[in-house]
Design an enzyme around this catalytic site. Sequence first.
Site, mmCIF file in Angstrom:
data_model
loop_
_atom_site.group_PDB
_atom_site.id
_atom_site.type_symbol
_atom_site.label_atom_id
_atom_site.label_comp_id
_atom_site.label_asym_id
_atom_site.label_seq_id
_atom_site.Cartn_x
_atom_site.Cartn_y
_atom_site.Cartn_z
ATOM 1 N N GLY A 21 0.815 -1.225 0.000
ATOM 2 C CA GLY A 21 0.000 0.000 0.000
ATOM 3 C C GLY A 21 0.840 1.262 0.000
ATOM 4 N N GLY A 25 -1.686 7.774 -4.942
ATOM 5 C CA GLY A 25 -2.599 7.962 -6.071
ATOM 6 C C GLY A 25 -2.891 6.695 -6.852
ATOM 7 N N ASN A 26 -2.453 5.544 -6.338
ATOM 8 C CA ASN A 26 -2.615 4.271 -7.045
ATOM 9 C C ASN A 26 -3.666 3.445 -6.297
ATOM 10 O OD1 ASN A 26 -2.289 1.535 -7.717
ATOM 11 N ND2 ASN A 26 -0.094 1.741 -8.102
ATOM 12 N N ALA A 28 -5.206 0.566 -6.820
ATOM 13 C CA ALA A 28 -5.005 -0.876 -6.612
ATOM 14 C C ALA A 28 -4.049 -1.128 -5.452
ATOM 15 C CB ALA A 28 -4.476 -1.516 -7.894
ATOM 16 N N SER A 29 -2.994 -0.338 -5.383
ATOM 17 C CA SER A 29 -2.011 -0.489 -4.300
ATOM 18 C C SER A 29 -2.677 -0.237 -2.940
ATOM 19 C CB SER A 29 -0.852 0.486 -4.530
ATOM 20 O OG SER A 29 -0.224 0.857 -3.343
ATOM 21 N N ASN A 112 8.750 2.763 -15.669
ATOM 22 C CA ASN A 112 9.156 3.902 -14.851
ATOM 23 C C ASN A 112 10.658 3.960 -14.613
ATOM 24 O OD1 ASN A 112 6.371 2.731 -13.206
ATOM 25 N ND2 ASN A 112 6.325 4.727 -14.221
ATOM 26 N N GLU A 176 8.867 10.234 -13.775
ATOM 27 C CA GLU A 176 8.473 8.819 -13.628
ATOM 28 C C GLU A 176 8.742 8.036 -14.913
ATOM 29 O OE1 GLU A 176 6.196 7.460 -10.746
ATOM 30 O OE2 GLU A 176 6.936 9.139 -9.556
ATOM 31 N N HIS A 252 -0.074 7.649 -13.836
ATOM 32 C CA HIS A 252 0.845 7.821 -14.979
ATOM 33 C C HIS A 252 -0.007 7.935 -16.240
ATOM 34 C CE1 HIS A 252 3.893 5.298 -12.512
ATOM 35 N NE2 HIS A 252 4.272 6.566 -12.473
ATOM 36 N N ASP A 254 0.332 6.365 -18.903
ATOM 37 C CA ASP A 254 0.094 5.071 -19.560
ATOM 38 C C ASP A 254 -1.083 4.307 -18.949
ATOM 39 O OD1 ASP A 254 1.188 3.980 -17.238
ATOM 40 O OD2 ASP A 254 2.885 3.012 -18.224
ATOM 41 N N ASN A 369 -1.144 -4.417 -7.773
ATOM 42 C CA ASN A 369 -0.363 -3.270 -7.301
ATOM 43 C C ASN A 369 -0.403 -2.127 -8.306
ATOM 44 O OD1 ASN A 369 0.787 -3.033 -4.773
ATOM 45 N ND2 ASN A 369 2.463 -4.444 -5.220
ATOM 46 N N CYS A 375 3.182 -1.366 -17.979
ATOM 47 C CA CYS A 375 4.052 -0.933 -16.875
ATOM 48 C C CYS A 375 5.269 -1.833 -16.737
ATOM 49 C CB CYS A 375 3.322 -1.019 -15.530
ATOM 50 S SG CYS A 375 1.828 -0.075 -15.423
HETATM 51 O O1 SUG Z 1 4.425 3.429 -8.898
HETATM 52 N N1 SUG Z 1 2.976 0.484 -7.657
HETATM 53 C C1 SUG Z 1 3.574 1.199 -8.764
HETATM 54 C C2 SUG Z 1 2.905 0.778 -10.049
HETATM 55 C C3 SUG Z 1 3.614 1.354 -11.261
HETATM 56 C C4 SUG Z 1 2.867 1.128 -12.522
HETATM 57 N N2 SUG Z 1 3.573 1.691 -13.596
HETATM 58 C C5 SUG Z 1 3.049 2.319 -14.671
HETATM 59 N N3 SUG Z 1 1.807 2.762 -14.690
HETATM 60 N N4 SUG Z 1 3.829 2.566 -15.663
HETATM 61 C C6 SUG Z 1 3.465 2.719 -8.591
HETATM 62 O O2 SUG Z 1 2.395 3.185 -8.189
HETATM 63 C C7 SUG Z 1 2.849 -0.402 -5.400
HETATM 64 C C8 SUG Z 1 3.758 -0.965 -4.335
HETATM 65 C C9 SUG Z 1 3.011 -1.381 -3.103
HETATM 66 O O3 SUG Z 1 2.058 -0.721 -2.718
HETATM 67 O O4 SUG Z 1 3.413 -2.403 -2.481
HETATM 68 C C10 SUG Z 1 3.581 0.381 -6.473
HETATM 69 O O5 SUG Z 1 4.647 0.886 -6.235
#
Ligand code: SUG
Length: 452
Positions: A21, A25-26, A28-29, A112, A176, A252, A254, A369, A375
């Site tokens: 986690g 801003g992600n 899924a993470s 990245n 990034e 991102h 992408d 994640n 990615c």
């Molecule tokens: O930077 N997730 C990465 C996912 C990167 C995806 N890359 C692209 N879209 N090009 C990030 O958000 C999650 C790690 C964790 O929560 O354990 C993480 O770093």
Amino acid sequence: MATTFEVNFDGLVGPTHNYAGLAAGNEASRRNQRTISHPREAALQGLAKMKALSDLGLKQAVLPPLERPAMHVLRRLGFDAPDEANVLRQAQRDAPEVLSACLSASNMWVANAATICPSADAADGRVHFTPANLIGNFHRSIEAPDTAHVLRRIFADESRFAHHEPLPAVGGFGDEGAANHTRFCAAHSGRGLHFFVYGQTGLREGQARPSRHPARQTKEACEAIARLHRIPAAQVVFAQQTPEAIDAGVFHNDVIATGNERLHFYHEQAFVDCERTIATLGEQFREMAGGELVSAVVTRDELSLDEAVACYLFNSQLITLPTGAMALIAPSEGEELPASRRVIERMIADPANPLAEVRYLDLRQSMRNGGGPACLRLRVVLAEAEITAVPPGVFINERSYALLTAWVSRHYRESLDPDEIASPGLLLEVRTALDELTQILGLGSIYHFQQT
Ligand code: SUG
């Protein structure tokens, strides 16, 4: 016969793959934080993707995972017990969030890792690399120096490859990498139009900003990379991501747009002043390549921003097959959502769209994640002579695939509980595995623990 190729370098998922986690801003993470991960399955899913692309006749290579736990970072931050078991224990007790960052296998998302400029576009005729500083998240920022080291090792010939330092590690230059960069061209061997997308200005005031999530890429970083890579101004376009896309989880570009050769596939809410951006791209492309850029736009009625983030349709890989036809390598989530499937079917049926087929791949371990097919790979356009300057062991073929899958099956844990991840036992397992990996890939000693 083409003599220039887009080589996809995929990140090999490291043995500490876990859900911490950590990523701003992600979605899924955040959602999967502290759930149990499956490192072996994750690495095998990634390798299966590499093999699938190699079987399609593409040139496919692999980038090794970085060393995790990052003991050198823990020591740098003052966890200085003489033995490593106690360094881990100390960090676990005093700063579990720091330890967690030092265990992340996030370097698997090599889109990245860096931004690349092929030799056809750089004024000095070399392939240029700028490793991303990834300063938006601590766990990713520690990737930059080691990524730089690995890239210099693989692309070692200075007469062909130019390596720049990561940009200054401050917010104003947040970078990034290739996830925010697309290169359009008539053919990979010709000149390319470099499309840099940023979330906000870093040093100048005045542009709209997201309110919920951070914008990780700055305009100043994009401009610096275009300068460093010596790309002629007529071959560069900058655009801003919409704040609403970033706030919906598009951390991102992408995640909301992609491109290949003359095809641009994007969501109508991807860019600020979308119409003008697309018109500028079209004009500059026409000027450079003498043909039309195909704009395949997806409207919010077809697929909402939330759906795009949930299914990662735009994080598919668009590739050119040896026949010249284009294929979409999409995550299985993109097949499961009817709205996303309809978009793909519509594009394939459209005679004006060069997309001819779709392949769905299961990358669920990485997807949890926030990392889809795109990615996991870094695109490096290389002429034949440049390919011969790359160590042969990093390319995927029947033999290397067999070696790598056997290596994963031998060394990776089937599952990893968030509570076991700091164990000294795992540290030893990882080091044994990585040591063996450097021999398989023929890269020499690239890890910190191999230097002592
Ligand atoms: O930077 N997730 C990465 C996912 C990167 C995806 N890359 C692209 N879209 N090009 C990030 O958000 C999650 C790690 C964790 O929560 O354990 C993480 O770093």
